[in-house]
Every structure is written in structure tokens, then in C-alpha cells.
Motif scaffolding. Structure first.
Motif, short mmCIF file in Angstrom:
data_model
loop_
_atom_site.label_atom_id
_atom_site.label_comp_id
_atom_site.label_asym_id
_atom_site.label_seq_id
_atom_site.Cartn_x
_atom_site.Cartn_y
_atom_site.Cartn_z
N ARG A 28 0.84 -1.20 0.00
CA ARG A 28 0.00 0.00 0.00
C ARG A 28 0.87 1.26 0.00
NH1 ARG A 28 -5.20 -1.12 3.96
NH2 ARG A 28 -5.94 -3.00 2.86
N ASP A 29 0.25 2.37 -0.40
CA ASP A 29 1.00 3.61 -0.61
C ASP A 29 1.83 4.01 0.61
OD1 ASP A 29 0.06 3.75 -3.14
OD2 ASP A 29 -1.37 5.39 -2.79
N PHE A 30 1.25 3.88 1.82
CA PHE A 30 1.97 4.36 3.00
C PHE A 30 3.21 3.53 3.32
CE2 PHE A 30 -1.20 1.36 4.64
CZ PHE A 30 -0.42 0.54 5.44
N LYS A 32 5.17 2.01 0.72
CA LYS A 32 6.02 1.82 -0.46
C LYS A 32 7.46 2.27 -0.22
CE LYS A 32 2.45 1.92 -4.07
NZ LYS A 32 2.64 0.51 -4.47
N HIS A 33 7.64 3.29 0.62
CA HIS A 33 9.01 3.78 0.85
C HIS A 33 9.88 2.71 1.49
CE1 HIS A 33 7.08 4.42 4.76
NE2 HIS A 33 8.30 4.45 5.29
N LEU A 34 9.24 1.76 2.17
CA LEU A 34 10.02 0.69 2.79
C LEU A 34 10.58 -0.28 1.76
CD1 LEU A 34 7.63 -0.05 5.81
CD2 LEU A 34 9.73 1.31 5.83
N LYS A 35 9.97 -0.31 0.58
CA LYS A 35 10.41 -1.20 -0.50
C LYS A 35 11.33 -0.51 -1.49
CE LYS A 35 7.73 -4.53 1.04
NZ LYS A 35 8.29 -5.77 1.61
N LEU A 36 11.46 0.83 -1.36
CA LEU A 36 12.20 1.60 -2.36
C LEU A 36 13.68 1.22 -2.41
CD1 LEU A 36 12.19 3.89 -4.43
CD2 LEU A 36 12.59 5.50 -2.56
N ARG A 37 14.28 1.00 -1.25
CA ARG A 37 15.70 0.67 -1.22
C ARG A 37 16.01 -0.58 -2.03
NH1 ARG A 37 18.79 3.77 -0.93
NH2 ARG A 37 19.50 2.81 -2.84
N LEU A 68 7.65 3.74 -8.08
CA LEU A 68 9.04 4.15 -7.99
C LEU A 68 9.19 5.66 -7.84
CD1 LEU A 68 12.10 3.55 -8.15
CD2 LEU A 68 11.89 3.66 -10.65
N PHE A 69 8.35 6.42 -8.57
CA PHE A 69 8.50 7.87 -8.58
C PHE A 69 7.53 8.57 -7.61
CE2 PHE A 69 9.40 6.39 -12.99
CZ PHE A 69 10.77 6.61 -12.97
N ARG A 70 6.76 7.80 -6.87
CA ARG A 70 5.73 8.37 -6.00
C ARG A 70 6.33 9.37 -5.02
NH1 ARG A 70 1.30 5.25 -5.14
NH2 ARG A 70 1.83 4.50 -7.24
N GLY A 71 5.70 10.54 -4.93
CA GLY A 71 6.15 11.56 -3.99
C GLY A 71 7.33 12.40 -4.45
#
Length: 668
Positions: A28-30, A32-37, A68-71
């Protein structure tokens, strides 16, 4: 072609990338940053492999849909700016480089028809990539430098592989067209500093002569650019060097010298560029008479009269300031003479003083560090004086937050040249500048820090010496207004820039809250003060300082910026426009919502930016006016104001609206 072993490694790394992308897509969107690395690490490993760029291109849609580009700004490709991509690619932050690379491969997929993007067309994507490649052409044809390798490591080669893939797919012909178009767009603004443009032209000339580099046969206007620097006339066609060229001049008759003089003058006024050979010609012609000298400068009638009247001064300035290394000042000298400012009583003796000025050791050191030891610092500074007095709207602030200081220098060169020369003497000789604020002296030596936190190094010679002093004084004036209600520019601008700055002052932003206030009155008085239909058809007499809210191509607020209003006049299409000076080095900007600053084709003079009156008013937040010259504010139609307010609400004012919505007051 990739080897079997390379293909095997690539396949394994692609599998890891696909797994990482799938995991991000399922989150989920909240979260996604945890998967970015994991995605970025896998992306980097793929891009470092032969064939990796093509594989990432084919996965562009999946990468974007996964988030990938979210935010980030990359999430909206339609607002991306080609000029900013180079900084991202050269970043020392690997993640920034990876996101930029992935974004460009996404746009390549769109341009090739492999990805139907909802917010950017294939044509626009192709156009964008062509401009990125043109602006960073060295990444196509030169290996990483030692500095790049030390700061970016293997990422430096990744960027080269990316650009090779982009170039082969987009096509080199379109790259060259865009590069030439960009060079001409910059040159039409006639900046003082043209080193970057000269470097680009030099790169193109080198690549064109390299049999291993195919730039295609396109690039309209390219030959004019190259020959303006390296082969302007027959005597220097093969770029023989200034010594050989000098020997050829010595063997010429009067007709030959006439041909050389007119050829160089034509090229200089056509492009705004000056060849080192032109400087050598001018030095040679000092002994040949003023007629050929005037021909070589391409002077108007005013310029010829001025040169003849001030014959000794002009000759001495050429002898001291004009060298192959400072050739660009020849254009400044020509325009200085055409402006006729030597007829102002104080300018001639001030220039004689500048020629003989003994520079402080600190000034000499600063000039030598920035420009090298040859010619001498005094000659270098005089060359800068000629450029600034000839091209007052070509002053740029460089990569420094010193728009106020750059605006002041431009305004003085434009409107009060002898004061500019006096300020320069104080700064270059005394290492101190003293200005007065409401009768009290302010010393640049005693003032604490200015807006800029480091000494600027990317400026023209005059700005290099004077701007640090002006910056500290400007900041000190602001500090002395800190306890006053309202915006300090009300008091600072007239004291800092000059008596001609209007003492009337309007602002449409509450300093305490940042919210919009008194928008209707602000706009009505701006129309009444500046629009010929409501101010009694009174042209603007002196340039006026103003402040704009700069927005990006999505009309989002970027920051406050100092400009100069120069004139208000109908353009060739009978649209009322505001013509202004922007010290940020390039006036041509897209401010979003259809507000695109023009630099040519709308009646602009060299160095001016322009906007239709309504659009300019929509980005204005501060202006000065003469309180004793009242226009007819009541006659300004409410419908005109409503259109301006609409622009404000859709851009920088969107989150500054007070309770309720803005609305232009009805006609009274």
C-alpha cells in the motif's frame, strides 16, 4: 552484443528487479518507501550490465505503476525541465542518479510507443529527451573524468551507457537541432557570460571533425555559430592561431583589412559572440585609423560619432582591455559606444580613472583565481566594465542567491553608469563599500554575512568584485528594518537601488501569515501606475524594482525573486506587455498555467523578458510607484482583474487564500 556470461548475469539481476518491483506494487502507498531501497539497489545492478538500459526501458510502465516515482517531481513527467536533468545526473547521491536514469528510460519507452503514458505524449517525450541529450552532449562522446570517477564511482559509466542508449534510439540529428536551437535561444538574450555557450560550440566543432562521431547533416545555423568563433573570415578560416593571423594582417592592403573588419563586425552583431581573432584585428587596427576601427566594431552613426569624439579614450581602452582572452568585451565596447553614454559628463573621466586604477591585492587575487593570470587583473576588470556598460541587461547572478545585487548592478549600468563606476572603484581599490540607509552609513567591511553564504565565483569580473559587498549591505539594510511592520523592501529598495525607485509601495502578501491580502487594491494600483490605458499614457521613465512569485511549469510556487520593470508597451501583435529584466541568467521560463516568459519575437530588446500585462500581474507580489502620479484605478475593468486573480488562484496563491475565495471587487 553481450556475451553469454553477461546475459546470464543480466538475467539473474533482472529476476531480482522484477521481484522487488512486484513487492513494491503489492504494498500500500503508506508502505512503499520501505520497499524503495530494494528496488533502487536492483535497478542499479541491472543498469550496470550490458543491455540493462533496454531492459529497464521495457519495464518502465511496471516501475512507475509500482510507485518508484511516488512523492517526487519525477512522478509528473509533464512538468520536468530538461535543463535540470544534468544536475541530477551529476549528483553525488546515487539514488538521485538512478531515479533520473529510470525517468529518462520511461520517457524513451513513451517516445518509442512502448508505453502509453496518461500525462505525456510520445512527441513530447521525444522532444524532452532530445533537449536532455543536447544539453549534456559531453556525456555522449567523452569518457568520465577523474573528478567524476572519484565522486560517482561506477555510476559515472552507468550514465554514459544510458546516454549511448538514448542517443542511438532518439537519433543524433534531432539532438544537434535542439542543441543549436538552445544556443541561439540563449544568445538572443545577449548575456555577458558566454563561456558555457562557447564550450558547447567548441564541443560540436570537435565532434564534427571526428570521423568516429556521426552527428548527421542537420543543425541549421550551426555553421554560423562555429565560424563566429573559429573561422569568421578567409584569413582565419582554418583557425591558424592569432600569431599567424597577425602576420597575415600585416601583409594585407586596405581592401583586405576592410573585408576583415566588416566580416567580424557582421558575425559579432549577428550572434553576440566575439572571436579571439576579432580582438587581434582590433589591436592591429589601432595603428590603421579610426575608419577601419569603426568598421570592425560595426558601429551605428551614434557610435562612430562617440568614437571620434573620445578617440584617445577608446584607443586606450582597446589597448588595455582587448586581448584574445577577453575578446568578448569587444561586443560590450561596440554597444557602449552605440549607447552614447560617453557623452554623460562623468563617464569619460570615470573610465580614465578605471584604466589607471591600482587594484587592492585582494581584488587582484580574486580576479586571478577566477580568470587566470593573463591578461593582468586590471585589464580583466576593465574588460568586464566594457561588457557591463554595453550589455546592462546581460548581467547574471550565477548560481548564487544574490538577485538583488545583480539587479542593482544592471540598473546602475542601464540608468546611472558613473555611479556604477564609482562603486566599482571603492570595492576594487579599497575593499570596502559604504552606502547610506536613511542617512546612516553602512560599511560592507563591518557588516556581517549577506544572503550568500559563500563567495561567488561564477560571475563576470565586475560582479565578482562588487557583489559580495552589495550582498552584505543589502542584508544589513534588511536587518535594520527587522522591527518594522510589513515588508522591509518598502524601505530597502529605494535606498539600495537609487533615488528613482518609487517611494510608493504595494505588496499583496501578509508578511506574518504568508496569506494574500488586498489583492484587488494591489492590482488596481498596479494597472493605474503602469498600464498606459489607465496612467494617462505615461511611459515608464526609470527602471523600477519589483518582486515576483516564481512558479514552475506546473504553476507551483518556487520562491520570491527580484526583477526590474523596464517598460510597458504593445507588442507587434498589439498585446500590452510588460518588459522586464530577470537576473537569473536565462529569462525564458515556463511558469505554468500558460504563463511562458518570452525573450524574442514579442518586441523584446536584447536581455529583456516579457509577459502579457495580465500574466505578469498574476506573478507580481511587490512593486514600487510614484505616489504623486496617480492613475485612474477606478476605470480598471473588474473582468480584467478577475482574470488576473484566476491566474493567482491557480498558481502560487492556491494555498495562500484567506478565508473565502479571492474575488476582484466590482467596478465602482
Amino acid at each position: 552484443m553481450t556475451s553469454t556470461s553477461d546475459a546470464g548475469v543480466l538475467a539473474k539481476r533482472l529476476a531480482s528487479l522484477d521481484d522487488a518491483v512486484a513487492a513494491m506494487a503489492a504494498t500500500r502507498d503508506f508502505g512503499k518507501h520501505l520497499k524503495l531501497r530494494q528496488v533502487l539497489d536492483a535497478l542499479r545492478r541491472v543498469l550496470l550490465q550490458p543491455g540493462g538500459c533496454a531492459e529497464v526501458q521495457s519495464r518502465a510502465a511496471a516501475l512507475e505503476e509500482a510507485g518508484l516515482f511516488r512523492g517526487t517531481d519525477w512522478d509528473s513527467p509533464e512538468i520536468l525541465v530538461p535543463a535540470l536533468c544534468g544536475a541530477s545526473l551529476h549528483s553525488t547521491e546515487p539514488d538521485t542518479v538512478l531515479l533520473e536514469a529510470a525517468s529518462e528510460l520511461r520517457l524513451l519507452a513513451v517516445a518509442c510507443g512502448g508505453y502509453a503514458h496518461p500525462s505525456i505524449s510520445a512527441t513530447d517525450a521525444h522532444e524532452f529527451l532530445s533537449q536532455v541529450l543536447a544539453r549534456n552532449i559531453e556525456l555522449l562522446f567523452t569518457p568520465p573524468s577523474e573528478a567524476e570517477r572519484s565522486t560517482q564511482g561506477r555510476t559515472a559509466q552507468l550514465i554514459r551507457d544510458l546516454f549511448r542508449h538514448l542517443g542511438e534510439t532518439v537519433g543524433y540529428e534531432s539532438i544537434l537541432d535542439h542543441l543549436v536551437e538552445e544556443i541561439w535561444r540563449i544568445l538572443r538574450q545577449r548575456p555577458i557570460q558566454v563561456d558555457q555557450v562557447r564550450d558547447m560550440i567548441t564541443q560540436i566543432a570537435v565532434y564534427r571533425s571526428d570521423p568516429d562521431v556521426d552527428l548527421g547533416a542537420t543543425g541549421q545555423g550551426l555553421d554560423r555559430l562555429i565560424t563566429s568563433l573559429f573561422g569568421t573570415t578567409d584569413a582565419c578560416r582554418e583557425d591558424p592561431g592569432t600569431r599567424v593571423y597577425r602576420s597575415r594582417l600585416e601583409a594585407m592592403d586596405a581592401a583586405g583589412l576592410q573585408y576583415e573588419a566588416t566580416g567580424f563586425a557582421r558575425a559579432m552583431h549577428d550572434t553576440g559572440l566575439v572571436s579571439p581573432y576579432h580582438a587581434e584585428l582590433l589591436r592591429f587596427l589601432l595603428e590603421e585609423g579610426d575608419y577601419l576601427l569603426a568598421e570592425a566594431l560595426g558601429l551605428s552613426g551614434t557610435g562612430r560619432d562617440c568614437m571620434l569624439r573620445f578617440h584617445k579614450l577608446v584607443h586606450r581602452m582597446i589597448d588595455v582591455a582587448v586581448h584574445p582572452e577577453t575578446a568578448q568585451c569587444v561586443y560590450g565596447l561596440a554597444l557602449l559606444l552605440d549607447r552614447g553614454i560617453l557623452y554623460q559628463p562623468a563617464v569619460e573621466p570615470a573610465l580614465w580613472r578605471q584604466i589607471g586604477l591600482v587594484l587592492s591585492p585582494y581584488t587582484q587575487e580574486r580576479l586571478t583565481l577566477a580568470f587566470g593570470p593573463s591578461p593582468a587583473p586590471g585589464a580583466r576588470l576593465l574588460s568586464g566594465v566594457l561588457s557591463m556598460l554595453g550589455l546592462p541587461l546581460g548581467v547574471g547572478q550565477g548560481d548564487n542567491p544574490t538577485c538583488q545585487s545583480a539587479r542593482a548592478l544592471s540598473m546602475w549600468a542601464y540608468n546611472d553608469p558613473d555611479y556604477l563606476l564609482q562603486v566599482l572603484v571603492w570595492a576594487a581599490r579599497d575593499d570596502e563599500l559604504i552606502m547610506h540607509f536613511e542617512g546612516q552609513p553602512i560599511s560592507s567591511r563591518e557588516s556581517t554575512g549577506g544572503v550568500a553564504t559563500t563567495l561567488p565565483a561564477d560571475l563576470d569580473p565586475v560582479s565578482l568584485i562588487v557583489v559580495p559587498h552589495l550582498d552584505r549591505i543589502y542584508a544589513e539594510m534588511g536587518r535594520r528594518c527587522a522591527d518594522r511592520p510589513g515588508d522591509p523592501h518598502r524601505w530597502v529598495n529605494p535606498e539600495f537601488h537609487g533615488w528613482w525607485s518609487g517611494r510608493g509601495f504595494r505588496i499583496n502578501v501578509d508578511v506574518e501569515t504568508g496569506k494574500l491580502i488586498d489583492v484587488d487594491e494591489f492590482l488596481r494600483h498596479f494597472y493605474a501606475s503602469y498600464h498606459p490605458a489607465y496612467n494617462g499614457d505615461q511611459p515608464l521613465i526609470h527602471p523600477q524594482p519589483a518582486g515576483v512569485a516564481v512558479t514552475d511549469s506546473a504553476a507551483r510556487y518556487v520562491g520570491w525573486h527580484a526583477i526590474t520593470i523596464l517598460r510597458v508597451h504593445p507588442d507587434p501583435h498589439d498585446v500590452m506587455r510588460v518588459y522586464f529584466f530577470n537576473p537569473n541568467n536565462d529569462s525564458g521560463q515556463d511558469w505554468g498555467d500558460g504563463v511562458v516568459v518570452g525573450t524574442a519575437g514579442n518586441g523584446e530588446r536584447f536581455g529583456e523578458g516579457s509577459l502579457p500585462f495580465e500574466q505578469f500581474a498574476s506573478r507580481l507580489y511587490i512593486y514600487h510607484y510614484d505616489p504623486f502620479e496617480r492613475g485612474d484605478a477606478e476605470r480598471v475593468p473588474a473582468a480584467d482583474l478577475a482574470r488576473v486573480v484566476g491566474y493567482v488562484e491557480r498558481s502560487w496563491g492556491a494555498d495562500r487564500l484567506p478565508a473565502g475565495t479571492l474575488q476582484a471587487a466590482p467596478e465602482r
